[in-house]
Design a protein around this motif. Structure first.
Motif, PDB file in Angstrom:
ATOM      1  N   ILE A 111      12.086  12.801 -43.413  1.00 30.18           N
ATOM      2  CA  ILE A 111      11.126  12.299 -44.421  1.00 30.18           C
ATOM      3  C   ILE A 111      10.745  13.470 -45.317  1.00 30.18           C
ATOM      4  N   ALA A 112      10.890  13.276 -46.634  1.00 31.46           N
ATOM      5  CA  ALA A 112      10.707  14.403 -47.556  1.00 31.46           C
ATOM      6  C   ALA A 112       9.566  14.160 -48.544  1.00 31.46           C
ATOM      7  N   PRO A 113       8.970  15.244 -49.041  1.00 31.64           N
ATOM      8  CA  PRO A 113       7.882  15.126 -50.017  1.00 31.64           C
ATOM      9  C   PRO A 113       8.409  15.211 -51.458  1.00 31.64           C
ATOM     10  N   ASN A 115       7.438  17.611 -53.944  1.00 29.21           N
ATOM     11  CA  ASN A 115       7.286  18.839 -54.761  1.00 29.21           C
ATOM     12  C   ASN A 115       8.590  19.587 -55.018  1.00 29.21           C
ATOM     13  N   ILE A 170       4.836   4.548 -48.373  1.00 25.97           N
ATOM     14  CA  ILE A 170       4.214   4.637 -47.050  1.00 25.97           C
ATOM     15  C   ILE A 170       4.704   3.540 -46.103  1.00 25.97           C
ATOM     16  N   LEU A 177       9.387   4.490 -38.878  1.00 27.34           N
ATOM     17  CA  LEU A 177       8.816   5.148 -37.692  1.00 27.34           C
ATOM     18  C   LEU A 177       8.760   4.236 -36.465  1.00 27.34           C
ATOM     19  N   PHE A 186       9.969  16.018 -40.471  1.00 28.70           N
ATOM     20  CA  PHE A 186       9.035  15.596 -41.520  1.00 28.70           C
ATOM     21  C   PHE A 186       8.538  16.791 -42.325  1.00 28.70           C
ATOM     22  N   THR A 187       8.559  16.665 -43.648  1.00 26.69           N
ATOM     23  CA  THR A 187       7.919  17.656 -44.509  1.00 26.69           C
ATOM     24  C   THR A 187       6.868  16.933 -45.335  1.00 26.69           C
ATOM     25  N   SER A 189       2.222  16.502 -45.911  1.00 31.12           N
ATOM     26  CA  SER A 189       0.850  16.979 -45.752  1.00 31.12           C
ATOM     27  C   SER A 189       0.395  16.955 -44.286  1.00 31.12           C
ATOM     28  N   ILE A 195       0.048  11.480 -38.447  1.00 25.07           N
ATOM     29  CA  ILE A 195       0.514  10.086 -38.298  1.00 25.07           C
ATOM     30  C   ILE A 195       1.943  10.075 -37.735  1.00 25.07           C
ATOM     31  N   GLY A 213      -1.272  23.693 -45.960  1.00 24.53           N
ATOM     32  CA  GLY A 213      -2.513  24.373 -45.634  1.00 24.53           C
ATOM     33  C   GLY A 213      -2.842  25.397 -46.702  1.00 24.53           C
ATOM     34  N   CYS A 244       4.358  24.466 -51.173  1.00 21.49           N
ATOM     35  CA  CYS A 244       3.607  24.518 -49.911  1.00 21.49           C
ATOM     36  C   CYS A 244       3.240  25.947 -49.525  1.00 21.49           C
ATOM     37  N   GLU A 334      -5.986  22.459 -49.081  1.00 17.95           N
ATOM     38  CA  GLU A 334      -4.884  23.051 -49.848  1.00 17.95           C
ATOM     39  C   GLU A 334      -4.991  22.615 -51.312  1.00 17.95           C
ATOM     40  N   PHE A 336      -2.644  23.118 -54.068  1.00 18.94           N
ATOM     41  CA  PHE A 336      -1.393  22.513 -54.532  1.00 18.94           C
ATOM     42  C   PHE A 336      -1.362  22.302 -56.038  1.00 18.94           C
TER      43      PHE A 336
HETATM   44  P1  NAD Z   1       2.743  13.426 -48.070  1.00 16.04           P
HETATM   45  O1  NAD Z   1       2.405  13.793 -46.677  1.00 16.04           O
HETATM   46  O2  NAD Z   1       1.796  12.600 -48.841  1.00 16.04           O
HETATM   47  O3  NAD Z   1       4.131  12.632 -48.117  1.00 16.04           O
HETATM   48  C1  NAD Z   1       5.313  13.118 -47.518  1.00 16.04           C
HETATM   49  C2  NAD Z   1       6.212  11.953 -47.159  1.00 16.04           C
HETATM   50  O4  NAD Z   1       5.547  11.129 -46.204  1.00 16.04           O
HETATM   51  C3  NAD Z   1       6.603  11.050 -48.319  1.00 16.04           C
HETATM   52  O5  NAD Z   1       7.961  10.694 -48.195  1.00 16.04           O
HETATM   53  C4  NAD Z   1       5.689   9.844 -48.142  1.00 16.04           C
HETATM   54  O6  NAD Z   1       6.286   8.648 -48.591  1.00 16.04           O
HETATM   55  C5  NAD Z   1       5.484   9.782 -46.643  1.00 16.04           C
HETATM   56  N1  NAD Z   1       4.161   9.248 -46.286  1.00 16.04           N
HETATM   57  C6  NAD Z   1       2.997   9.363 -47.003  1.00 16.04           C
HETATM   58  N2  NAD Z   1       1.988   8.768 -46.355  1.00 16.04           N
HETATM   59  C7  NAD Z   1       2.507   8.258 -45.206  1.00 16.04           C
HETATM   60  C8  NAD Z   1       1.935   7.538 -44.109  1.00 16.04           C
HETATM   61  N3  NAD Z   1       0.658   7.193 -44.081  1.00 16.04           N
HETATM   62  N4  NAD Z   1       2.754   7.197 -43.092  1.00 16.04           N
HETATM   63  C9  NAD Z   1       4.077   7.542 -43.108  1.00 16.04           C
HETATM   64  N5  NAD Z   1       4.656   8.211 -44.130  1.00 16.04           N
HETATM   65  C10 NAD Z   1       3.887   8.575 -45.160  1.00 16.04           C
HETATM   66  O7  NAD Z   1       3.054  14.811 -48.789  1.00 16.04           O
HETATM   67  P2  NAD Z   1       3.393  15.047 -50.318  1.00 16.04           P
HETATM   68  O8  NAD Z   1       2.175  14.803 -51.126  1.00 16.04           O
HETATM   69  O9  NAD Z   1       4.654  14.347 -50.689  1.00 16.04           O
HETATM   70  O10 NAD Z   1       3.712  16.607 -50.295  1.00 16.04           O
HETATM   71  C11 NAD Z   1       2.729  17.570 -50.393  1.00 16.04           C
HETATM   72  C12 NAD Z   1       2.380  18.159 -49.046  1.00 16.04           C
HETATM   73  O11 NAD Z   1       3.547  18.571 -48.387  1.00 16.04           O
HETATM   74  C13 NAD Z   1       1.521  19.396 -49.144  1.00 16.04           C
HETATM   75  O12 NAD Z   1       0.540  19.350 -48.152  1.00 16.04           O
HETATM   76  C14 NAD Z   1       2.488  20.531 -48.875  1.00 16.04           C
HETATM   77  O13 NAD Z   1       1.909  21.685 -48.363  1.00 16.04           O
HETATM   78  C15 NAD Z   1       3.405  19.913 -47.913  1.00 16.04           C
HETATM   79  N6  NAD Z   1       4.691  20.572 -47.977  1.00 16.04           N
HETATM   80  C16 NAD Z   1       5.100  21.326 -46.934  1.00 16.04           C
HETATM   81  C17 NAD Z   1       6.315  21.992 -46.996  1.00 16.04           C
HETATM   82  C18 NAD Z   1       6.828  22.849 -45.886  1.00 16.04           C
HETATM   83  O14 NAD Z   1       7.991  23.213 -45.930  1.00 16.04           O
HETATM   84  N7  NAD Z   1       6.032  23.198 -44.898  1.00 16.04           N
HETATM   85  C19 NAD Z   1       7.107  21.854 -48.123  1.00 16.04           C
HETATM   86  C20 NAD Z   1       6.652  21.073 -49.175  1.00 16.04           C
HETATM   87  C21 NAD Z   1       5.458  20.419 -49.075  1.00 16.04           C
END
Ligand code: NAD
Length: 456
Positions: A111-113, A115, A170, A177, A186-187, A189, A195, A213, A244, A334, A336
Motif C-alpha cells: 500500500i503506497a502513499p 508524496n 480507503i 486488508l 505499508f507506507t 501516516s 489501522i 513523524g 516523510c 508532522e 509535511f
Molecule cells: P495515508 O496514511 O493517508 O495513506 C497511505 C495509503 O493508505 C493510501 O494508499 C491510502 O489510500 C491508504 N489509506 C488511507 N486511509 C486508510 C484507512 N483508514 N484504512 C486503510 N488504508 C488507508 O498517508 P499519505 O497521506 O498518503 O502519505 C503521507 C504520510 O506518509 C506521511 O505521514 C508521511 O510521513 C508518510 N510517509 C512515510 C514514508 C516512509 O518511507 N516512511 C514515505 C512517504 C510517506
C-alpha cells in the motif's frame, strides 16, 4: 464493499506453482520492470507533473531514476543474495551443517502513499519480486494520473496472477486488508499504520510499516553554516516539504541563529528564485485539504521568511517561522509541507530532552564539526536513521536499510534490505546419518554429567 478473494486466490495458485522461486524468473521479472519503466518514462514524467507539478529533474531524480538504480543494484547482486547462507554449527551438533534459507512469504500486499507515488510503490515491489513473492499493489488515490500509469505499466508487462494493481481509496484498502495476505508492506501516516497493523494482527500477518513523524534537524554553533543552509533548504523544500524524511523543524544554537537564518534565506532564493510562487517547477500541495491545513500554521510564531500562498494553484512559498515553542499547533504533528519552524537552544541537553518528550522520529539530522557531539546525539536519541552534516541523503543509499523505529515505523528496506524484508529466514539443520551422538538421549550412562561438559 468490493471483494478481492478471487484475485488473492489466483495469486496463491501462481505462487504455489513455485515459478516465482526460480532465480532466472525473478531476474527476468526485474529486467522486465526496468524496461517497462524506461518505456513509460515520458508518460510517468507527465503524470507526476499533472498530479503534483513535479519538475522533470525532481521526478527523475527522486522517483524514476531512484527505482532504476535500485533495480540495477538488485539485478547485479540477486544471485549472491539467494544462496543459502551457511552458518557455524556448535560442537554439540557434530556431524551436521547449518544454513539459512531465504523463502518468499507468498502473496504480498503493498500500500503506497501519494508524496512519491511512483517510487514508494515500485521500491517495495522490487523487494517483493527479488525475494520471489507475488504482489498486489494499492497506489494512492490522491495522485490519480501516476497511479493510472503505474497500473498500465504493470498490466502490460505482468500477468495479474503474479503482480496486479488495485485502484481505490480507503474502502479499497480496507477490503484488501480482509484478505489473508502473507505479508503487508505499508507506507503512509502513523494513524493509518495503526489501522494496518490491527488488520494484520487478525491473521498474524507480518508487516513492514514505513511511517512518518516529526524529524528534527539540529544545527550546532560549530557547524559549517553555509553548507548546512544549503543541504537543509534542499532537504526541507524538495517536493514542497512533502517528504516523510524532510527536516520537520529546526533546532538552532542561539549563538549562530541570526547568521544561519540569513544564510538559509539566501539559499532558498538561490534554489527556488525570489518569487517561488511563479517558479513553474515548484511542487504543488497535493490537495485543498492539505493546503488549508498547512496555511493555518502560517499564523504560528512569526514569519521570518516566505509565507505567501496561492490557493488556486495550491502553492505555498518556502517559509521559515521563528518564535516557535512546542506548544504551537505546528509542533503537534508532522508538518509535511514547505513551512519550517525554528526552535532555539543554548545547551545540547535541551535538545535531547525536547526530542525525548516526543515520539521517536523517522529521521534526525545533526550539523556539527564535533565528533563527540555527533556520537552523543546518535547514542542518546532513538530515531529511524539520519545524517550527520546532511539531510535526506541516507535514503538514497542502497547500502543503508531505511525505516523507522516505534511510532515512526517497523522494519526497513532498500537494497538488500528490501530482499530481506520480503523474505522469511528459514533456519535449517542438515544432520548426518553416518553416526549418532548419544548424549541427548535419556538412557545414556552418566548422561547429566556428560551433557554438563557441553552445556555450561
Ligand atoms: P495515508 O496514511 O493517508 O495513506 C497511505 C495509503 O493508505 C493510501 O494508499 C491510502 O489510500 C491508504 N489509506 C488511507 N486511509 C486508510 C484507512 N483508514 N484504512 C486503510 N488504508 C488507508 O498517508 P499519505 O497521506 O498518503 O502519505 C503521507 C504520510 O506518509 C506521511 O505521514 C508521511 O510521513 C508518510 N510517509 C512515510 C514514508 C516512509 O518511507 N516512511 C514515505 C512517504 C510517506
Amino acid at each position: 464493499m468490493e471483494n478481492y478473494s478471487s484475485l488473492v486466490s489466483a495469486q496463491q495458485l501462481f505462487f504455489q506453482s513455485d515459478r516465482t522461486k526460480d532465480i532466472t524468473f525473478r531476474v527476468k521479472a526485474l529486467q522486465t520492470l526496468r524496461n517497462a519503466i524506461k518505456n513509460h518514462e515520458n508518460e510517468l514524467l507527465e503524470a507526476l507533473r499533472a498530479d503534483l507539478n513535479k519538475s522533470e529533474f525532481e521526478a527523475y531524480s527522486t522517483e524514476i531514476g531512484f527505482v532504476l538504480e535500485e533495480l540495477r543494484f538488485t539485478i547485479s547482486r540477486l544471485h549472491s543474495w539467494v544462496k543459502p547462507q551457511k552458518v557455524k554449527t556448535p560442537i554439540t551438533h557434530l556431524g551436521s551443517e547449518s544454513y539459512i534459507h531465504s523463502e518468499p512469504y507468498g502473496v504480498t500486499l503493498i500500500i503506497a502513499p501519494w508524496n512519491y507515488p511512483f517510487q514508494l510503490a515500485i521500491a517495495p515491489l522490487i523487494g517483493a519480486i527479488s525475494a520471489g513473492n507475488c504482489a498486489v499493489m494499492k497506489p494512492s488515490e490522491l495522485t490519480p494520473k501516476t497511479s493510472e500509469i503505474l497500473e498500465k505499466l504493470i498490466t502490460e508487462y505482468f500477468p495479474k496472477d503474479y503482480i496486479s494493481v488495485v485502484q481505490g481509496g480507503i474502502e479499497t484498502s480496507q477490503a484488501l486488508l480482509m484478505e489473508p495476505f502473507d505479508y503487508i508492506f505499508f507506507t503512509g501516516s502513523v494513524p493509518v499504520g495503526k489501522i494496518i497493523m490491527e488488520a494484520a494482527a487478525k491473521n498474524l500477518t507480518p508487516v513492514t510499516l514505513e511511517l512518518g513523524g516529526k524529524s528534527p534537524c539540529i544545527v550546532h554553533d560549530d557547524a559549517h553554516l553555509k553548507l548546512a543552509a544549503k543541504r537543509i533548504a534542499w532537504g526541507k523544500y524538495t517536493n514542497a516539504g512533502q517528504t516523510c524524511i524532510a527536516p520537520d523543524y529546526l533546532y538552532i544554537h542561539k549563538n549562530v541563529k541570526d547568521e544561519f537564518l540569513n544564510l538559509l534565506k539566501q539559499t532558498i532564493t538561490e534554489l527556488y528564485g525570489s518569487e517561488p510562487l511563479d517558479n513553474p517547477n515548484f511542487t504543488r500541495i497535493v490537495s485543498e485539504r492539505h493546503f488549508d491545513r498547512l496555511s493555518s500554521f502560517l499564523s504560528n510564531g512569526e514569519i521570518y521568511f516566505g509565507g505567501k500562498t496561492n490557493r488556486e494553484k495550491r502553492l505555498i512559498e518556502p517559509t521559515v517561522l521563528i518564535d516557535i515553542t512546542w506548544d504551537e499547533p505546528i509542533m503537534q504533528d508532522e508538518i509535511f509541507g514547505p513551512i519550517f519552524p525554528v526552535l532555539e537552544y543554548t545547551d545540547l541537553s535541551e535538545v535531547i530532552i525536547g526530542i525525548h518528550h516526543h515520539p521517536k522520529p523517522l529521521s534526525l539530522y545533526i550539523f556539527t564539526e564535533n565528533n563527540e557531539i555527533q556520537k552523543k546525539v546518535v547514542n542518546s536519541i532513538s530515531f529511524g536513521g539520519g545524517c550527520v552534516n546532511d539531510t535526506v541523503y541516507h535514503f538514497a543509499s542502497p547500502h543503508l536499510p531505511f525505516g523507522g523505529v516505534g511510532p515512526s515505523g517497523i522494519g526497513s528496506y532498500h537494497g538488500k534490505g528490501s530482499y530481506d524484508a520480503f523474505s522469511h529466514k528459514k533456519s535449517i539443520l542438515k544432520q548426518t546419518t553416518r553416526f549418532d551422538i548419544p548424549f541427548r538421549y535419556p538412557n545414556v550412562k552418566n548422561g547429566l554429567k556428560k551433557i554438563k561438559m557441553f552445556m555450561k
